[in-house]
Design an enzyme around this catalytic site. Structure first.
Site, PDB file in Angstrom:
ATOM      1  N   ASP A  59     -30.256 -25.816 -34.807  1.00 60.17           N
ATOM      2  CA  ASP A  59     -29.907 -25.927 -36.226  1.00 60.17           C
ATOM      3  C   ASP A  59     -31.157 -25.900 -37.104  1.00 60.17           C
ATOM      4  O   ASP A  59     -31.213 -25.177 -38.108  1.00 60.17           O
ATOM      5  CB  ASP A  59     -29.126 -27.226 -36.476  1.00 60.17           C
ATOM      6  CG  ASP A  59     -27.872 -27.313 -35.627  1.00 60.17           C
ATOM      7  OD1 ASP A  59     -27.491 -26.290 -35.030  1.00 60.17           O
ATOM      8  OD2 ASP A  59     -27.287 -28.403 -35.555  1.00 60.17           O
ATOM      9  N   TYR A  71     -21.288 -36.106 -28.022  1.00 61.02           N
ATOM     10  CA  TYR A  71     -22.320 -35.067 -27.928  1.00 61.02           C
ATOM     11  C   TYR A  71     -23.401 -35.491 -26.925  1.00 61.02           C
ATOM     12  O   TYR A  71     -23.767 -34.722 -26.025  1.00 61.02           O
ATOM     13  CB  TYR A  71     -22.933 -34.824 -29.314  1.00 61.02           C
ATOM     14  CG  TYR A  71     -23.980 -33.733 -29.333  1.00 61.02           C
ATOM     15  CD1 TYR A  71     -23.634 -32.405 -29.564  1.00 61.02           C
ATOM     16  CD2 TYR A  71     -25.323 -34.027 -29.087  1.00 61.02           C
ATOM     17  CE1 TYR A  71     -24.587 -31.402 -29.580  1.00 61.02           C
ATOM     18  CE2 TYR A  71     -26.283 -33.034 -29.097  1.00 61.02           C
ATOM     19  CZ  TYR A  71     -25.916 -31.724 -29.346  1.00 61.02           C
ATOM     20  OH  TYR A  71     -26.868 -30.740 -29.350  1.00 61.02           O
TER      21      TYR A  71
END
Ligand code: GLA
Length: 396
Positions: free
Chosen positions: A183, A233
């Site tokens: 990201d 996650y």
């Protein structure tokens, strides 16, 4: 009156820099340096970054805008236009704020302080049109904007790759999400109309032209807020590491799932844990799929590329188990539509958006059709974003 005008401007992307300048003058009587840092999409290669594989992201035309100016004292003063909220602290006492948004900024400051002594405090005003929690990496964009801004005003002379690593470390260590590098990398290194093929092990990257004249990239937002910070996650990451450990006992040269083969998984992981096997099997397949999809792009074979996106979705749903009913519904609804070349859930999972490659002439009708069905089936209004691929972080 003035407040209403400001509020109106906030929702117009072209006016964010102006809104920030005005607010900066109001709050601090200063002229701000303004940085733009975009959100990202990822075409294929999900959860492969922290497994040292490849990803294929791009920066988009939704961004965080951040204004900064140095202070004479050692105070840090932050203001979020979108939350209409402020936070103050001191260069010598940076701790978690207890309300998350300041932490993305403070985490970066703390990383920079590891190697540089900052001798002034600073003021920041920021805002932007990346919907938070939609899987478009608004937090990475804020981290990158902060890293870029501090590098500029303190003349630190850090390379963009160093800023990316700082921003990722801030998220890992300060915010506590063990995210990979994708990201922050995409936000910083994005380039107009290009995807980026990033090797997350060597950090070598190549821009890949994305020919979309007759295709649009359309995101369907479930409006289900994912929380990457929630343990799922980090748990996926641990499961991948557990798989690597099992293989390493016999093949010490395997340092990550990047080095693992399907045969190794069958021999050393499957007998120990079906769940760990499924997770690892998805990753090994996804790394391969990404490489094949780059060949599809070279051959301009978008149909084959799109088919692989559907395959990625199936794996994220059944093997990696990071999808949710709403994401599955949105993918199912377009699966047999001849105007949709490919679709899948995007990003960490558990909510957020699907990414769809849609024939340009069919975009408006598709958004209406899927939106209506989604509303009827879930009671929630779906949002749709037709995104363009844009440049990465820079000064406005
Ligand atoms: C989140 C993380 C990234 C990546 C994706 C899944 O966006 O921040 O590092 O792991 O999930 O591909």
């Amino acid at each position: 009156m003035e407040k209403n005008n400001t509020e109106k401007m906030i929702h117009d992307i072209s006016n964010y820099p102006k809104t920030i300048r005005i607010k900066f003058q109001q709050l601090f009587g200063q002229e701000a340096l303004i940085i733009r840092s975009p959100g990202r999409i990822n075409l294929i290669g999900e959860h492969t970054d922290y497994n040292m594989g490849f990803v294929l992201p791009a920066a988009i035309n939704k961004a965080i805008y951040l204004g900064i100016h140095l202070r004479k004292d050692r105070k840090i003063s932050l203001y979020s236009i979108d939350y209409q909220d402020d936070y103050q602290t001191d260069l010598d006492a940076i701790n978690r704020s207890g309300k998350l948004w300041p932490d993305y900024i403070l985490g970066v400051v703390k990383q920079i302080q590891k190697n540089h002594s900052l001798d002034h405090g600073f003021n920041i005003v920021f805002g932007g049109d990346i919907p938070p929690g939609a899987g478009l990496s608004s937090s990475a964009a804020l981290e990158c904007a902060t890293a870029y801004a501090l590098n500029s005003v303190f003349n630190l002379n850090l390379e963009n790759m160093a800023l990316v690593c700082l921003a990722q470390a801030a998220e890992n260590e300060f915010v506590g999400v063990k995210c990979g590098i994708m990201d922050q990398f995409a936000s910083m290194f994005g380039k107009k109309n290009q995807l980026i093929r990033l090797d997350c092990r060597s950090l070598e990257y190549a821009y890949v032209p994305f020919h979309t004249e007759n295709l649009k990239i359309v995101l369907f937002d479930t409006r289900v807020k994912h929380s990457l910070a929630s343990s799922a996650y980090n748990e996926r990451r641990e499961q991948c590491e557990a798989g690597v450990k099992l293989i390493q006992a016999v093949h010490p040269e395997v340092l990550s799932l990047r080095d693992a083969s399907e045969e190794m998984l069958l021999e050393f992981v499957k007998p120990v844990s079906e769940i760990v096997y499924n997770r690892c099997n998805f990753i090994v397949g996804e790394i391969k799929r990404l490489l094949n999809s780059c060949t599809d792009l070279e051959n301009k074979n978008m149909q084959a590329f799109g088919k692989r996106m559907f395959e990625t979705h199936a794996g994220l749903k059944d093997l990696y188990e990071v999808s949710c009913q709403e994401l599955d519904l949105l993918v199912d609804l377009v699966k047999n539509d001849p105007n949709v070349i490919g679709a899948r859930m995007m990003g960490g999972g558990f909510g957020g958006c699907t990414i769809n490659l849609v024939k340009t002439e069919a975009v408006d009708a598709l958004i209406k059709k899927i939106g209506d069905t989604y509303l009827a089936k879930t009671g929630t209004e779906m949002l749709a974003y037709v995104v363009e691929i844009e440049d990465g972080t820079g000064i406005v």
